[in-house]
Design a protein around this motif. Structure first.
Motif, mmCIF file in Angstrom:
data_model
loop_
_atom_site.group_PDB
_atom_site.id
_atom_site.type_symbol
_atom_site.label_atom_id
_atom_site.label_comp_id
_atom_site.label_asym_id
_atom_site.label_seq_id
_atom_site.Cartn_x
_atom_site.Cartn_y
_atom_site.Cartn_z
ATOM 1 N N ASP A 67 0.379 -1.334 -0.245
ATOM 2 C CA ASP A 67 -0.036 0.259 0.271
ATOM 3 C C ASP A 67 0.891 1.379 -0.155
ATOM 4 O O ASP A 67 0.432 2.199 -0.645
ATOM 5 C CB ASP A 67 -0.935 0.005 1.179
ATOM 6 N N ILE A 68 2.393 0.486 0.538
ATOM 7 C CA ILE A 68 2.799 2.415 0.458
ATOM 8 C C ILE A 68 2.846 2.855 -1.194
ATOM 9 O O ILE A 68 3.099 3.710 -1.456
ATOM 10 C CB ILE A 68 4.152 1.635 1.276
ATOM 11 N N TYR A 69 3.589 1.893 -1.865
ATOM 12 C CA TYR A 69 3.940 2.253 -3.144
ATOM 13 C C TYR A 69 2.889 2.843 -3.551
ATOM 14 O O TYR A 69 2.700 4.198 -4.464
ATOM 15 C CB TYR A 69 4.602 0.876 -4.087
ATOM 16 N N ASP A 70 1.827 1.864 -3.609
ATOM 17 C CA ASP A 70 -0.069 2.589 -4.517
ATOM 18 C C ASP A 70 -0.539 4.014 -4.192
ATOM 19 O O ASP A 70 -0.321 4.874 -4.703
ATOM 20 C CB ASP A 70 -0.358 1.418 -3.898
ATOM 21 N N LYS A 71 0.239 4.281 -2.790
ATOM 22 C CA LYS A 71 -0.049 6.115 -2.026
ATOM 23 C C LYS A 71 0.362 6.920 -2.876
ATOM 24 O O LYS A 71 0.988 8.109 -3.227
ATOM 25 C CB LYS A 71 0.252 5.520 -0.495
ATOM 26 N N ALA A 72 2.076 6.213 -2.256
ATOM 27 C CA ALA A 72 2.938 7.284 -2.983
ATOM 28 C C ALA A 72 3.026 7.316 -4.459
ATOM 29 O O ALA A 72 3.220 8.347 -4.530
ATOM 30 C CB ALA A 72 4.482 6.341 -2.888
ATOM 31 N N GLU A 73 3.079 7.071 -5.527
ATOM 32 C CA GLU A 73 2.452 6.633 -6.796
ATOM 33 C C GLU A 73 1.037 7.709 -7.179
ATOM 34 O O GLU A 73 1.131 8.062 -8.288
ATOM 35 C CB GLU A 73 2.692 5.395 -7.554
ATOM 36 N N ARG A 74 0.675 7.104 -6.175
ATOM 37 C CA ARG A 74 -0.674 8.625 -6.333
ATOM 38 C C ARG A 74 -0.115 9.616 -6.420
ATOM 39 O O ARG A 74 -1.638 10.681 -6.633
ATOM 40 C CB ARG A 74 -1.834 7.668 -6.249
ATOM 41 N N GLY A 127 19.092 25.320 -4.436
ATOM 42 C CA GLY A 127 18.495 25.360 -5.202
ATOM 43 C C GLY A 127 17.405 24.211 -5.886
ATOM 44 O O GLY A 127 16.364 24.794 -6.700
ATOM 45 N N ILE A 128 17.088 23.232 -5.750
ATOM 46 C CA ILE A 128 16.134 22.453 -5.855
ATOM 47 C C ILE A 128 15.417 21.795 -4.936
ATOM 48 O O ILE A 128 15.612 21.970 -3.438
ATOM 49 C CB ILE A 128 17.073 20.395 -5.788
ATOM 50 N N GLN A 129 13.943 21.915 -4.888
ATOM 51 C CA GLN A 129 12.414 21.590 -4.417
ATOM 52 C C GLN A 129 12.589 20.055 -3.788
ATOM 53 O O GLN A 129 12.613 18.779 -4.148
ATOM 54 C CB GLN A 129 11.254 22.155 -4.789
ATOM 55 N N VAL A 130 13.421 20.226 -2.449
ATOM 56 C CA VAL A 130 13.712 18.487 -1.949
ATOM 57 C C VAL A 130 12.484 18.195 -1.537
ATOM 58 O O VAL A 130 12.236 19.093 -0.390
ATOM 59 C CB VAL A 130 14.516 18.658 -0.873
ATOM 60 N N PRO A 131 11.823 17.016 -2.014
ATOM 61 C CA PRO A 131 10.258 16.514 -1.460
ATOM 62 C C PRO A 131 10.407 15.776 -0.582
ATOM 63 O O PRO A 131 11.483 15.433 0.455
ATOM 64 C CB PRO A 131 9.700 15.628 -2.540
ATOM 65 N N ILE A 132 9.646 16.113 0.197
ATOM 66 C CA ILE A 132 9.340 14.118 1.338
ATOM 67 C C ILE A 132 9.375 12.888 1.369
ATOM 68 O O ILE A 132 9.716 12.550 -0.024
ATOM 69 C CB ILE A 132 8.521 14.610 2.479
ATOM 70 N N LEU A 163 14.537 3.504 -7.088
ATOM 71 C CA LEU A 163 15.037 5.716 -7.010
ATOM 72 C C LEU A 163 13.886 6.456 -7.366
ATOM 73 O O LEU A 163 13.403 5.990 -8.496
ATOM 74 C CB LEU A 163 15.736 6.241 -7.093
ATOM 75 N N ARG A 164 12.771 6.911 -6.363
ATOM 76 C CA ARG A 164 11.880 7.240 -6.924
ATOM 77 C C ARG A 164 11.728 9.145 -6.589
ATOM 78 O O ARG A 164 11.894 9.620 -5.269
ATOM 79 C CB ARG A 164 10.263 6.652 -6.344
ATOM 80 N N PRO A 165 11.347 10.033 -6.773
ATOM 81 C CA PRO A 165 10.742 11.226 -6.188
ATOM 82 C C PRO A 165 10.320 11.453 -3.890
ATOM 83 O O PRO A 165 10.813 11.975 -3.352
ATOM 84 C CB PRO A 165 9.066 11.720 -6.556
ATOM 85 N N TRP A 166 10.333 10.102 -4.251
ATOM 86 C CA TRP A 166 9.383 9.778 -3.014
ATOM 87 C C TRP A 166 10.244 8.767 -1.407
ATOM 88 O O TRP A 166 10.149 8.643 -0.509
ATOM 89 C CB TRP A 166 7.932 9.269 -2.662
ATOM 90 N N ILE A 167 11.137 8.034 -2.725
ATOM 91 C CA ILE A 167 12.084 7.044 -1.589
ATOM 92 C C ILE A 167 13.560 7.350 -2.174
ATOM 93 O O ILE A 167 13.565 7.693 -3.261
ATOM 94 C CB ILE A 167 12.069 5.463 -1.843
ATOM 95 N N THR A 186 14.547 11.704 -13.020
ATOM 96 C CA THR A 186 15.385 12.524 -13.495
ATOM 97 C C THR A 186 15.064 13.894 -11.853
ATOM 98 O O THR A 186 16.024 13.794 -12.089
ATOM 99 C CB THR A 186 15.003 13.554 -14.777
ATOM 100 N N GLN A 187 14.318 13.407 -11.562
ATOM 101 C CA GLN A 187 13.793 14.104 -11.096
ATOM 102 C C GLN A 187 14.420 14.060 -9.639
ATOM 103 O O GLN A 187 15.136 14.714 -8.814
ATOM 104 C CB GLN A 187 12.387 14.759 -10.178
ATOM 105 N N PRO A 188 14.253 13.028 -9.341
ATOM 106 C CA PRO A 188 14.589 11.861 -7.725
ATOM 107 C C PRO A 188 16.110 11.977 -8.169
ATOM 108 O O PRO A 188 17.315 12.277 -6.898
ATOM 109 C CB PRO A 188 14.625 10.536 -7.048
ATOM 110 N N LEU A 189 17.067 12.131 -9.116
ATOM 111 C CA LEU A 189 18.505 11.979 -9.570
ATOM 112 C C LEU A 189 18.766 13.506 -8.882
ATOM 113 O O LEU A 189 19.999 14.624 -8.404
ATOM 114 C CB LEU A 189 18.600 12.322 -11.419
ATOM 115 N N ARG A 190 18.069 14.740 -9.348
ATOM 116 C CA ARG A 190 18.439 16.057 -9.577
ATOM 117 C C ARG A 190 18.472 16.314 -7.628
ATOM 118 O O ARG A 190 19.221 17.059 -7.066
ATOM 119 C CB ARG A 190 17.773 17.137 -10.084
ATOM 120 N N VAL A 191 17.046 15.868 -7.075
ATOM 121 C CA VAL A 191 17.313 16.072 -5.384
ATOM 122 C C VAL A 191 18.445 15.282 -5.111
ATOM 123 O O VAL A 191 19.297 16.093 -3.603
ATOM 124 C CB VAL A 191 16.030 15.081 -5.200
#
Length: 323
Positions: free
Chosen positions: A168-175, A188-193, A203-207, A306-311
């Motif tokens: 459920d973690i993956y499903d919620k995170a991807e949505r 200079g980069i907006q880093v998410p939680i 490697l994802r925006p949330w992990i 590319t976003q998590p790579l920049r983060v």
């Protein structure tokens, strides 16, 4: 466990563990039922040994353990194991930054193999890469070594990344429903939680995970990996404390494979009960069973975000300025 915490468990679980007297014998008292279940979970001794110790039958021990674990899962799990929201989320983010020096982190995620008796059916599915049968516990842990999410029951042969993708973690995170859209500008980069994972995860925006060590890492990249690994120790410590307190998980669980997830979930709930009630932990207790399997890189080929790579690069530069 203190008497205060023990009494709280008795009160909360009284509805599930109160048995009726029969014509032939009196019902086993509630406090004894809770004591029997806790003793078995904390030691993993055989039912017959525990029956002699408490002066009851082996069948009664089996019934009490099963009912207790089911009650813990149904009554207390959702209260003690839940993803942080609002103020609690901010507290965890501050905790990781203060204790471990990692910003925008709300937990570390990993998997642990719980040894089980080889089931009669599909036993090869439970045979992990280390050569023993197991069930996988995937958990998210905060900076205080408490579980905030668990996923239990996948056979030991399944890779950690597959367990994650079916949770459920993956499903919620991807949505976009796992965490609020709160970012912090770093280099200079907006880093998410985010959560922190090992190389087994994508490697994802949330992990976030470290750089793959191909032998060509820069000093800054190695330092980033060290900082991430240090923050990820929370989940390793949580697994160690879990198996140290509830030693039935550090040996082969001698219960039906269908009951294994319930027993593990009950132990995880009890772990949080002990941590949140400030129960002491004996560091000299055995902390783990057989050695853990190491993960593999979980990034799908041709699907690099590319976003998590920049983060990750922004965090690398941020840590480099603190050296």
């Amino acid at each position: 466990m203190s008497k205060t915490t023990f009494d709280m468990l008795c009160q909360r679980l009284s509805t599930f563990l109160s048995y009726d007297d029969t014509t032939f014998r009196r019902a086993i008292p509630l406090q004894m039922c809770v004591g029997v279940a806790l003793w078995w979970l904390a030691t993993g001794v055989g039912y017959r040994t525990l029956a002699h110790l408490f002066g009851i039958s082996s069948a009664s021990v089996c019934l009490i353990v099963n009912d207790f674990c089911q009650a813990m899962r149904d009554e207390l799990l959702r209260e003690y194991i839940q993803l942080p929201q609002l103020d609690e989320l901010q507290n965890i983010i501050r905790g990781f930054k203060t204790c471990w020096g990692f910003p925008q982190c709300t937990g570390a995620i990993d998997g642990s193999h719980i040894p089980v008796i080889a089931p009669s059916e599909d036993h090869t599915d439970y045979f992990n890469r280390k050569g023993w049968h197991s069930v996988i516990l995937q958990a998210v842990v905060d900076h205080r070594f408490c579980f905030t999410n668990i996923n239990v029951g996948w056979p030991g042969s399944v890779h950690d990344s597959r367990v994650l993708r079916n949770s459920d973690i993956y499903d919620k995170a991807e949505r976009g429903l796992l965490f609020p859209n709160l970012t912090d500008e770093i280099q200079g980069i907006q880093v998410p939680i985010m959560l922190l994972g090992d190389p087994a995860y994508p490697l994802r925006p949330w992990i976030m995970k470290g750089y793959p060590d191909t032998g060509n890492l820069t000093d800054d990249q190695r330092y980033f990996n060290q900082r991430l690994s240090r923050a990820r120790m929370t989940v390793e410590c949580a697994f160690g404390r879990l198996k140290g307190r509830w030693r039935c998980l550090a040996k082969r669980l001698d219960v039906d494979i269908a009951l294994v997830p319930t027993v593990i979930a009950a132990c995880c709930t009890l772990h949080n009960v002990c941590e949140k009630h400030n129960e002491t932990y004996g560091e000299d207790l055995p902390a783990a069973g057989p050695p853990e399997a190491t993960g593999e890189d979980g990034d799908p080929v041709g699907a690099v975000d590319t976003q998590p790579l920049r983060v990750r690069e922004a965090l690398t530069q941020h840590f480099a300025t603190q050296r």
